[in-house]
Write a protein that holds these residues in place. Structure first.
Motif, PDB file in Angstrom:
ATOM      1  N   HIS A   1       0.835  -1.207   0.000  1.00  0.00           N
ATOM      2  CA  HIS A   1       0.000   0.000   0.000  1.00  0.00           C
ATOM      3  C   HIS A   1       0.870   1.258   0.000  1.00  0.00           C
ATOM      4  N   VAL A   2       1.929   1.262   0.791  1.00  0.00           N
ATOM      5  CA  VAL A   2       2.835   2.413   0.837  1.00  0.00           C
ATOM      6  C   VAL A   2       3.488   2.626  -0.517  1.00  0.00           C
ATOM      7  N   LEU A   3       3.972   1.557  -1.127  1.00  0.00           N
ATOM      8  CA  LEU A   3       4.635   1.673  -2.426  1.00  0.00           C
ATOM      9  C   LEU A   3       3.662   2.180  -3.493  1.00  0.00           C
ATOM     10  N   ALA A   4       2.437   1.697  -3.457  1.00  0.00           N
ATOM     11  CA  ALA A   4       1.446   2.112  -4.451  1.00  0.00           C
ATOM     12  C   ALA A   4       1.100   3.593  -4.330  1.00  0.00           C
ATOM     13  N   ALA A   5       1.281   4.147  -3.145  1.00  0.00           N
ATOM     14  CA  ALA A   5       0.924   5.557  -2.912  1.00  0.00           C
ATOM     15  C   ALA A   5       2.076   6.527  -3.163  1.00  0.00           C
ATOM     16  N   LEU A   6       3.261   6.029  -3.471  1.00  0.00           N
ATOM     17  CA  LEU A   6       4.404   6.921  -3.706  1.00  0.00           C
ATOM     18  C   LEU A   6       4.128   7.815  -4.906  1.00  0.00           C
ATOM     19  N   ASP A   7       4.438   9.110  -4.759  1.00  0.00           N
ATOM     20  CA  ASP A   7       4.065  10.053  -5.800  1.00  0.00           C
ATOM     21  C   ASP A   7       5.267  10.840  -6.308  1.00  0.00           C
TER      22      ASP A   7
ATOM     23  N   ALA B   1      15.202  16.143 -13.231  1.00  0.00           N
ATOM     24  CA  ALA B   1      13.992  16.124 -12.407  1.00  0.00           C
ATOM     25  C   ALA B   1      13.083  14.990 -12.859  1.00  0.00           C
ATOM     26  N   PRO B   2      12.524  14.231 -11.921  1.00  0.00           N
ATOM     27  CA  PRO B   2      11.645  13.120 -12.316  1.00  0.00           C
ATOM     28  C   PRO B   2      10.309  13.639 -12.836  1.00  0.00           C
ATOM     29  N   SER B   3       9.671  12.836 -13.641  1.00  0.00           N
ATOM     30  CA  SER B   3       8.341  13.184 -14.140  1.00  0.00           C
ATOM     31  C   SER B   3       7.317  12.110 -13.795  1.00  0.00           C
ATOM     32  N   VAL B   4       7.719  11.115 -13.019  1.00  0.00           N
ATOM     33  CA  VAL B   4       6.823  10.051 -12.568  1.00  0.00           C
ATOM     34  C   VAL B   4       7.014   9.858 -11.073  1.00  0.00           C
ATOM     35  N   GLY B   5       6.104   9.114 -10.458  1.00  0.00           N
ATOM     36  CA  GLY B   5       6.211   8.821  -9.041  1.00  0.00           C
ATOM     37  C   GLY B   5       7.407   7.941  -8.724  1.00  0.00           C
ATOM     38  N   LEU B   6       7.742   7.854  -7.445  1.00  0.00           N
ATOM     39  CA  LEU B   6       8.956   7.153  -7.045  1.00  0.00           C
ATOM     40  C   LEU B   6       8.909   5.672  -7.388  1.00  0.00           C
ATOM     41  N   ARG B   7       7.778   5.022  -7.180  1.00  0.00           N
ATOM     42  CA  ARG B   7       7.727   3.597  -7.509  1.00  0.00           C
ATOM     43  C   ARG B   7       7.878   3.377  -9.008  1.00  0.00           C
ATOM     44  N   ASP B   8       7.243   4.220  -9.809  1.00  0.00           N
ATOM     45  CA  ASP B   8       7.369   4.066 -11.253  1.00  0.00           C
ATOM     46  C   ASP B   8       8.810   4.306 -11.702  1.00  0.00           C
ATOM     47  N   ALA B   9       9.477   5.273 -11.088  1.00  0.00           N
ATOM     48  CA  ALA B   9      10.878   5.513 -11.421  1.00  0.00           C
ATOM     49  C   ALA B   9      11.738   4.313 -11.048  1.00  0.00           C
ATOM     50  N   MET B  10      11.459   3.732  -9.900  1.00  0.00           N
ATOM     51  CA  MET B  10      12.210   2.563  -9.470  1.00  0.00           C
ATOM     52  C   MET B  10      11.935   1.363 -10.374  1.00  0.00           C
ATOM     53  N   ARG B  11      10.710   1.235 -10.830  1.00  0.00           N
ATOM     54  CA  ARG B  11      10.395   0.125 -11.743  1.00  0.00           C
ATOM     55  C   ARG B  11      11.260   0.201 -13.008  1.00  0.00           C
ATOM     56  N   LEU B  12      11.485   1.403 -13.489  1.00  0.00           N
ATOM     57  CA  LEU B  12      12.288   1.576 -14.691  1.00  0.00           C
ATOM     58  C   LEU B  12      13.733   1.130 -14.473  1.00  0.00           C
ATOM     59  N   ALA B  13      14.194   1.194 -13.216  1.00  0.00           N
ATOM     60  CA  ALA B  13      15.575   0.812 -12.902  1.00  0.00           C
ATOM     61  C   ALA B  13      15.683  -0.599 -12.335  1.00  0.00           C
ATOM     62  N   SER B  14      14.561  -1.288 -12.166  1.00  0.00           N
ATOM     63  CA  SER B  14      14.551  -2.540 -11.408  1.00  0.00           C
ATOM     64  C   SER B  14      15.328  -3.666 -12.068  1.00  0.00           C
ATOM     65  N   GLU B  15      15.498  -3.618 -13.378  1.00  0.00           N
ATOM     66  CA  GLU B  15      16.234  -4.683 -14.061  1.00  0.00           C
ATOM     67  C   GLU B  15      17.739  -4.565 -13.838  1.00  0.00           C
ATOM     68  N   ARG B  16      18.204  -3.381 -13.468  1.00  0.00           N
ATOM     69  CA  ARG B  16      19.644  -3.179 -13.300  1.00  0.00           C
ATOM     70  C   ARG B  16      20.049  -2.837 -11.872  1.00  0.00           C
ATOM     71  N   ASP B  17      19.090  -2.697 -10.969  1.00  0.00           N
ATOM     72  CA  ASP B  17      19.411  -2.286  -9.601  1.00  0.00           C
ATOM     73  C   ASP B  17      18.557  -3.071  -8.616  1.00  0.00           C
ATOM     74  N   SER B  18      19.221  -3.736  -7.679  1.00  0.00           N
ATOM     75  CA  SER B  18      18.503  -4.616  -6.738  1.00  0.00           C
ATOM     76  C   SER B  18      17.677  -3.847  -5.723  1.00  0.00           C
ATOM     77  N   ILE B  19      18.084  -2.628  -5.384  1.00  0.00           N
ATOM     78  CA  ILE B  19      17.280  -1.831  -4.457  1.00  0.00           C
ATOM     79  C   ILE B  19      16.028  -1.330  -5.154  1.00  0.00           C
ATOM     80  N   ALA B  20      16.170  -0.861  -6.388  1.00  0.00           N
ATOM     81  CA  ALA B  20      14.995  -0.458  -7.153  1.00  0.00           C
ATOM     82  C   ALA B  20      14.032  -1.629  -7.325  1.00  0.00           C
ATOM     83  N   ARG B  21      14.584  -2.843  -7.467  1.00  0.00           N
ATOM     84  CA  ARG B  21      13.732  -4.025  -7.636  1.00  0.00           C
ATOM     85  C   ARG B  21      12.813  -4.238  -6.437  1.00  0.00           C
ATOM     86  N   GLN B  22      13.245  -3.851  -5.249  1.00  0.00           N
ATOM     87  CA  GLN B  22      12.396  -4.030  -4.073  1.00  0.00           C
ATOM     88  C   GLN B  22      11.158  -3.153  -4.140  1.00  0.00           C
ATOM     89  N   TYR B  23      11.315  -1.952  -4.704  1.00  0.00           N
ATOM     90  CA  TYR B  23      10.150  -1.074  -4.891  1.00  0.00           C
ATOM     91  C   TYR B  23       9.186  -1.681  -5.906  1.00  0.00           C
TER      92      TYR B  23
END
Length: 306
Positions: free
Chosen positions: A116-122, A152-174
């Motif tokens: 729920h917290v991750l889904a609400a990241l903006d 500057a980002p143009s998407v929420g934090l979880r969406d930004a992390m999703r874009l990096a999740s294939e190359r970064d293990s911390i982003a993958r957790q988001y």
């Protein structure tokens, strides 16, 4: 600090500081420890960073992005370098999620709350987190094809992390709801703890090392990938699998000296080549934080997935 629904705030803070302390009390190949400094850093800096960042991470009701920026800022003011960006990025959403868990604390309820917290990241969370990352200036950070932290980002934090999740293990957790921590990490932790009687000395350190090796043996370390490339990171992961197998098979009460000596030699070799599996250590700290909170809640059986 106000108590969370599941645990008193002082207990949560103690679990975090204890996990960060175990990170440097436990010698882990390539990482800074009390026995073995490295990469221009000392264990004392990591201990000071834990204390400096703790209050910012556990401010009741604070947005995740604000927790991240404040924790990194306090760390930077205290030690003058990046010692815990990965830990902060992992723990901030977990801490926010913990506030919404009710007693008795369990893995299923914490995971659901984290989702729920991750889904609400903006977008504000993303802006604040990007400022924190720029302030920490992690080694090897390069340009990303989408949502680079230098812009500057143009998407929420979880969406930004999703874009990096294939190359970064911390982003993958988001992206995956901290599955690697709640599943792989906690499984390694529980397996190691089951090998020890409760009063066996160094059982906590053995659990930290086991989690670190399990993570490093499964995924190429993101920090190594950024600084040295995918091929070298893969070679470290293959070596970690061999060391994990030897460590897992070594009897801990006697006869583990050979496995320990081999780990010490690997540590020296990694540091000689400036190779630091820092992301794997960050995931291990977050795992020990989660395990510590649940154990302090007096609900050991809830480690097991429903």
């Amino acid at each position: 600090m106000r108590d969370s629904a599941a645990l008193p705030s002082a207990v949560v803070r103690a679990a975090f500081v204890d996990a960060c302390t175990l990170d440097v009390v436990t010698p882990k190949p390539g990482n800074v420890s009390m026995q073995s400094p490295g990469h221009g850093m000392r264990a004392e800096q990591f201990l000071a960073s834990a204390e400096a960042s703790a209050d910012a991470l556990f401010v009741p009701g604070a947005p995740v992005g604000q927790r991240i920026l404040d924790a990194v800022s306090r760390t930077r003011d205290t030690v003058g370098c990046n010692t815990n960006l990965g830990i902060v990025l992992l723990v901030a959403p977990l801490a926010a999620a913990l506030e919404h868990c009710v007693a008795p604390l369990s893995v299923p309820t914490w995971r659901a709350s984290a989702e729920h917290v991750l889904a609400a990241l903006d977008l504000d969370d993303a802006r604040l987190a990007y400022r924190a990352i720029a302030l920490a200036n992690p080694g090897g950070l390069g340009d990303a094809p989408e949502q680079p932290v230098q812009a500057a980002p143009s998407v929420g934090l979880r969406d930004a992390m999703r874009l990096a999740s294939e190359r970064d293990s911390i982003a993958r957790q988001y992206a995956n709801g901290f599955a690697d921590i709640f599943e792989t990490g906690l499984t390694a932790y529980l397996t190691e703890r089951a090998r020890h009687e409760p009063d066996v000395r160094h059982a906590a350190e053995a659990a930290m090392l086991s989690v670190f090796l399990a993570v490093l043996a499964r995924w190429p370390d993101s920090h190594i990938v950024r600084k040295h490339g995918e091929a070298l990171a893969q070679s470290v992961t293959l070596a970690a699998r061999e060391h994990e197998a030897r460590w897992r098979d070594a009897p801990h009460r006697a006869g583990s000296a050979l496995a320990t000596a081999q780990l010490d030699a690997w540590d020296a070799d990694l540091k000689r080549r400036a190779i630091n599996p820092g992301t794997s250590a960050d995931l291990a700290v977050a795992t020990l934080f989660v395990a510590g909170c649940i154990e302090r809640a007096g609900n050991d059986e809830s480690h097991r997935r429903a």
